[in-house]
Design an enzyme around this catalytic site. Structure first.
Site, PDB file in Angstrom:
ATOM      1  CB  SER A 123     -31.721-154.489 -21.142  1.00  9.44           C
ATOM      2  OG  SER A 123     -32.281-154.720 -19.871  1.00  9.44           O
ATOM      3  CD  GLU A 125     -36.122-154.338 -16.558  1.00  9.58           C
ATOM      4  OE1 GLU A 125     -37.218-153.779 -16.731  1.00  9.58           O
ATOM      5  OE2 GLU A 125     -35.888-155.073 -15.596  1.00  9.58           O
ATOM      6  CE1 TYR A 147     -32.847-148.981 -20.013  1.00  9.30           C
ATOM      7  CE2 TYR A 147     -33.742-151.132 -19.440  1.00  9.30           C
ATOM      8  CZ  TYR A 147     -32.672-150.330 -19.769  1.00  9.30           C
ATOM      9  OH  TYR A 147     -31.414-150.884 -19.868  1.00  9.30           O
TER      10      TYR A 147
HETATM   11  P1  NAP Z   1     -25.178-145.875 -16.777  1.00 10.74           P
HETATM   12  O1  NAP Z   1     -24.159-146.026 -15.697  1.00 10.74           O
HETATM   13  O2  NAP Z   1     -26.487-145.250 -16.458  1.00 10.74           O
HETATM   14  O3  NAP Z   1     -24.486-145.016 -17.957  1.00 10.74           O
HETATM   15  C1  NAP Z   1     -25.252-144.465 -19.005  1.00 10.74           C
HETATM   16  C2  NAP Z   1     -24.329-143.674 -19.909  1.00 10.74           C
HETATM   17  O4  NAP Z   1     -25.110-143.120 -20.998  1.00 10.74           O
HETATM   18  C3  NAP Z   1     -23.641-142.489 -19.235  1.00 10.74           C
HETATM   19  O5  NAP Z   1     -22.318-142.409 -19.707  1.00 10.74           O
HETATM   20  C4  NAP Z   1     -24.462-141.300 -19.744  1.00 10.74           C
HETATM   21  O6  NAP Z   1     -23.744-140.084 -19.754  1.00 10.74           O
HETATM   22  C5  NAP Z   1     -24.739-141.740 -21.161  1.00 10.74           C
HETATM   23  N1  NAP Z   1     -25.826-140.986 -21.792  1.00 10.74           N
HETATM   24  C6  NAP Z   1     -27.106-140.908 -21.363  1.00 10.74           C
HETATM   25  N2  NAP Z   1     -27.802-140.124 -22.197  1.00 10.74           N
HETATM   26  C7  NAP Z   1     -26.955-139.695 -23.181  1.00 10.74           C
HETATM   27  C8  NAP Z   1     -27.092-138.863 -24.331  1.00 10.74           C
HETATM   28  N3  NAP Z   1     -28.245-138.280 -24.650  1.00 10.74           N
HETATM   29  N4  NAP Z   1     -26.011-138.663 -25.116  1.00 10.74           N
HETATM   30  C9  NAP Z   1     -24.832-139.221 -24.808  1.00 10.74           C
HETATM   31  N5  NAP Z   1     -24.635-140.019 -23.724  1.00 10.74           N
HETATM   32  C10 NAP Z   1     -25.690-140.248 -22.931  1.00 10.74           C
HETATM   33  O7  NAP Z   1     -25.484-147.272 -17.471  1.00 10.74           O
HETATM   34  P2  NAP Z   1     -24.657-148.665 -17.405  1.00 10.74           P
HETATM   35  O8  NAP Z   1     -25.122-149.443 -16.238  1.00 10.74           O
HETATM   36  O9  NAP Z   1     -23.226-148.394 -17.618  1.00 10.74           O
HETATM   37  O10 NAP Z   1     -25.259-149.407 -18.679  1.00 10.74           O
HETATM   38  C11 NAP Z   1     -24.673-149.252 -19.971  1.00 10.74           C
HETATM   39  C12 NAP Z   1     -25.696-149.649 -21.021  1.00 10.74           C
HETATM   40  O11 NAP Z   1     -26.076-151.008 -20.832  1.00 10.74           O
HETATM   41  C13 NAP Z   1     -27.000-148.859 -21.006  1.00 10.74           C
HETATM   42  O12 NAP Z   1     -27.449-148.759 -22.325  1.00 10.74           O
HETATM   43  C14 NAP Z   1     -27.947-149.738 -20.202  1.00 10.74           C
HETATM   44  O13 NAP Z   1     -29.279-149.469 -20.545  1.00 10.74           O
HETATM   45  C15 NAP Z   1     -27.483-151.112 -20.662  1.00 10.74           C
HETATM   46  N6  NAP Z   1     -27.693-152.226 -19.733  1.00 10.74           N
HETATM   47  C16 NAP Z   1     -27.217-152.133 -18.453  1.00 10.74           C
HETATM   48  C17 NAP Z   1     -27.365-153.211 -17.607  1.00 10.74           C
HETATM   49  C18 NAP Z   1     -26.841-153.167 -16.197  1.00 10.74           C
HETATM   50  O14 NAP Z   1     -27.241-154.026 -15.396  1.00 10.74           O
HETATM   51  N7  NAP Z   1     -25.949-152.231 -15.870  1.00 10.74           N
HETATM   52  C19 NAP Z   1     -27.977-154.384 -18.077  1.00 10.74           C
HETATM   53  C20 NAP Z   1     -28.417-154.442 -19.400  1.00 10.74           C
HETATM   54  C21 NAP Z   1     -28.258-153.361 -20.233  1.00 10.74           C
HETATM   55  P3  NAP Z   1     -23.768-139.045 -18.503  1.00 10.74           P
HETATM   56  O15 NAP Z   1     -22.615-139.448 -17.624  1.00 10.74           O
HETATM   57  O16 NAP Z   1     -23.572-137.738 -19.190  1.00 10.74           O
HETATM   58  O17 NAP Z   1     -25.093-139.192 -17.817  1.00 10.74           O
HETATM   59  O1  G4F Z   2     -31.733-152.047  -9.500  1.00 11.64           O
HETATM   60  P1  G4F Z   2     -32.938-151.804 -10.315  1.00 11.64           P
HETATM   61  O2  G4F Z   2     -33.404-150.400 -10.441  1.00 11.64           O
HETATM   62  O3  G4F Z   2     -32.630-152.466 -11.722  1.00 11.64           O
HETATM   63  P2  G4F Z   2     -33.570-152.982 -12.923  1.00 11.64           P
HETATM   64  O4  G4F Z   2     -34.890-152.324 -12.925  1.00 11.64           O
HETATM   65  O5  G4F Z   2     -33.550-154.469 -12.871  1.00 11.64           O
HETATM   66  O6  G4F Z   2     -32.767-152.447 -14.202  1.00 11.64           O
HETATM   67  C1  G4F Z   2     -31.355-152.583 -14.302  1.00 11.64           C
HETATM   68  O7  G4F Z   2     -31.053-153.809 -14.918  1.00 11.64           O
HETATM   69  C2  G4F Z   2     -31.514-153.926 -16.268  1.00 11.64           C
HETATM   70  C3  G4F Z   2     -31.125-155.320 -16.760  1.00 11.64           C
HETATM   71  O8  G4F Z   2     -32.155-156.221 -16.462  1.00 11.64           O
HETATM   72  C4  G4F Z   2     -30.885-152.840 -17.103  1.00 11.64           C
HETATM   73  F1  G4F Z   2     -31.271-152.963 -18.390  1.00 11.64           F
HETATM   74  C5  G4F Z   2     -31.270-151.488 -16.552  1.00 11.64           C
HETATM   75  O9  G4F Z   2     -30.606-150.466 -17.300  1.00 11.64           O
HETATM   76  C6  G4F Z   2     -30.810-151.407 -15.094  1.00 11.64           C
HETATM   77  O10 G4F Z   2     -29.402-151.421 -15.089  1.00 11.64           O
HETATM   78  O11 G4F Z   2     -34.156-152.659  -9.740  1.00 11.64           O
HETATM   79  C7  G4F Z   2     -34.050-154.055  -9.502  1.00 11.64           C
HETATM   80  C8  G4F Z   2     -35.283-154.557  -8.759  1.00 11.64           C
HETATM   81  C9  G4F Z   2     -36.617-154.111  -9.369  1.00 11.64           C
HETATM   82  O12 G4F Z   2     -37.485-155.215  -9.387  1.00 11.64           O
HETATM   83  C10 G4F Z   2     -37.158-153.072  -8.398  1.00 11.64           C
HETATM   84  O13 G4F Z   2     -38.570-153.002  -8.321  1.00 11.64           O
HETATM   85  O14 G4F Z   2     -35.253-153.998  -7.441  1.00 11.64           O
HETATM   86  C11 G4F Z   2     -36.569-153.579  -7.093  1.00 11.64           C
HETATM   87  N1  G4F Z   2     -36.489-152.551  -6.063  1.00 11.64           N
HETATM   88  C12 G4F Z   2     -37.021-152.657  -4.818  1.00 11.64           C
HETATM   89  N2  G4F Z   2     -36.812-151.537  -4.134  1.00 11.64           N
HETATM   90  C13 G4F Z   2     -35.903-151.346  -6.171  1.00 11.64           C
HETATM   91  C14 G4F Z   2     -36.112-150.697  -4.949  1.00 11.64           C
HETATM   92  N3  G4F Z   2     -35.221-150.782  -7.201  1.00 11.64           N
HETATM   93  C15 G4F Z   2     -34.728-149.523  -6.994  1.00 11.64           C
HETATM   94  N4  G4F Z   2     -34.011-148.959  -7.990  1.00 11.64           N
HETATM   95  N5  G4F Z   2     -34.923-148.839  -5.808  1.00 11.64           N
HETATM   96  C16 G4F Z   2     -35.610-149.384  -4.764  1.00 11.64           C
HETATM   97  O15 G4F Z   2     -35.782-148.751  -3.713  1.00 11.64           O
END
Ligand code: NAP
Ligand code: G4F
Length: 321
Positions: A123, A125, A147
């Site tokens: 990520s 992050e 995280y």
């Molecule tokens: P998400 O929608 O939150 O999905 C997370 C998945 O992990 C769900 O299928 C969840 O299952 C499963 N999970 C959580 N805990 C588990 C456990 N103990 N055992 C088995 N499965 C488990 O996340 P996403 O946005 O698709 O992201 C996918 C991956 O990419 C994550 O690792 C996230 O950290 C990473 N990532 C995401 C972003 C982004 O912007 N989306 C960016 C960088 C990296 P349930 O349905 O049962 O909860």
């Molecule tokens: O949408 P966010 O919660 O995403 P964040 O923290 O960037 O993390 C997501 O992206 C990561 C990749 O860089 C993934 F690894 C991670 O799993 C996840 O998918 O927040 C984005 C920004 C933050 O700066 C937060 O402080 O939005 C700001 N924010 C402002 N108001 C808020 C809010 N975020 C959330 N969730 N809710 C608010 O009300």
């Protein structure tokens, strides 16, 4: 026929990746954790075409058994506790899932299917309090949340298993990617859902935290294609995946409310509750290595992504009316 094993298949990325791999002719096996309900809403349209197997990131035996029985050609480790805010209230659980869960998956592969290819969901992050801008593969990590710290561990254990055991294991350092399937707690979806509800008279204000944080937001459907491309390389390597553009949360609000002819200033209120103990202020990718070596480029620009998400949320609320 190739077999792919996806942890996190019920999540946003898992659902798009399953679609992509099915379209390519893969046998797709998805790991789900045991629950008293079956909340498979993102893959409801796919359940007849994928195999679901039960395992948990906390449980080594179940993971090793699944890899042994499935004998996948490719393993996509997407499962994690992925919500940054929750990582401060559940730091130990986040470490167990998001950090040690990666080691458990790598151990499962090493013991049960060492010739498989492994993708780790790293990520942006990990860059946290950024050392340089834009962020590239060589940018040092400085995570700002439990995280982010857990993801740094997951990243390096993947590199370490590649170098120690000669496994085909890669990390994709993905910047934020969104879609109509994004969880409602993430800021983009929280905004587009609220815009739809406000437009339809179901909600009257939207409470947010830091409006100045900047993110590099792309479309999730594009990003799962990058994951697949990484596992098709001759040699394993790590990649940054992002658009190269950055926008603030405020700019996201302007675009989302603007999509339905509203002014965000009439509805958005700031609330201390949504500020974080430590913030990631600015993320923007340098995706040039992915462009050159994977032939990957994003296809959905920011304005189109915002419009897509608002339109999907409007349609969702209008449907039952
Ligand atoms: P998400 O929608 O939150 O999905 C997370 C998945 O992990 C769900 O299928 C969840 O299952 C499963 N999970 C959580 N805990 C588990 C456990 N103990 N055992 C088995 N499965 C488990 O996340 P996403 O946005 O698709 O992201 C996918 C991956 O990419 C994550 O690792 C996230 O950290 C990473 N990532 C995401 C972003 C982004 O912007 N989306 C960016 C960088 C990296 P349930 O349905 O049962 O909860
Ligand atoms: O949408 P966010 O919660 O995403 P964040 O923290 O960037 O993390 C997501 O992206 C990561 C990749 O860089 C993934 F690894 C991670 O799993 C996840 O998918 O927040 C984005 C920004 C933050 O700066 C937060 O402080 O939005 C700001 N924010 C402002 N108001 C808020 C809010 N975020 C959330 N969730 N809710 C608010 O009300």
């Amino acid at each position: 026929m190739k077999t792919a094993l996806i942890t996190g298949i019920t999540g946003q990325d898992g659902s798009y990746l399953a679609e992509l791999l099915l379209a390519k002719g893969y046998r797709v096996v998805g790991v789900v954790r045991r629950s008293s309900t079956t909340p498979y809403e993102r893959i409801a349209h796919l359940v007849d075409r994928v195999e679901l197997v039960s395992a948990d990131l906390l449980d080594q035996t179940s993971l090793t058994d699944v890899v042994h029985e499935t004998q996948p050609h490719e393993i996509y480790n997407l499962a994690a506790q992925s919500f940054v805010q929750t990582s401060w209230t559940q730091p130990v659980l986040t470490g167990e899932f998001t950090a040690l869960g990666v080691t458990r998956m790598l151990e499962a592969m090493r013991k049960a299917a060492p010739k498989s290819r492994f993708y780790q969901a790293s990520s942006s992050e990990q860059f946290g309090k950024v050392i340089e801008t834009p962020q590239r593969e060589s940018t040092p990590f400085y995570p700002r949340s439990p995280y982010g710290v857990a993801k740094v561990y997951g990243h390096w254990i993947t590199v370490n298993y590649r170098e120690s055991f000669n496994l085909f294991a890669v990390s994709g350092i993905l910047f934020n990617h969104e879609s109509p399937r994004r969880g409602l707690e993430f800021v983009t979806r929280k905004i587009t859902d609220a815009v739809a509800r406000i437009k339809l008279g179901l909600q009257h204000e939207l409470r947010l935290g830091n409006l100045e944080a900047r993110r590099d937001w792309g479309f999730a459907g594009d990003y799962v294609d990058a994951m697949w491309r990484m596992l098709q390389l001759d040699e394993p390597d790590d990649f940054v995946i992002g658009t190269g553009e950055t926008y603030s949360v405020r700019e996201f609000c302007i675009a989302a409310f603007g999509a339905v002819d509203l002014d965000y200033r009439d509805y958005v209120r700031q609330d201390e509750k949504f500020f974080r103990p430590a913030e990631v202020d600015l993320l923007v990718a340098d995706p040039s290595k992915a462009e050159q070596k994977l032939g990957w480029t994003p296809t959905v620009p920011f304005a189109e992504l915002v419009r897509m998400m608002v339109a999907a949320d409007l349609a969702r609320y209008e449907r039952p009316r």
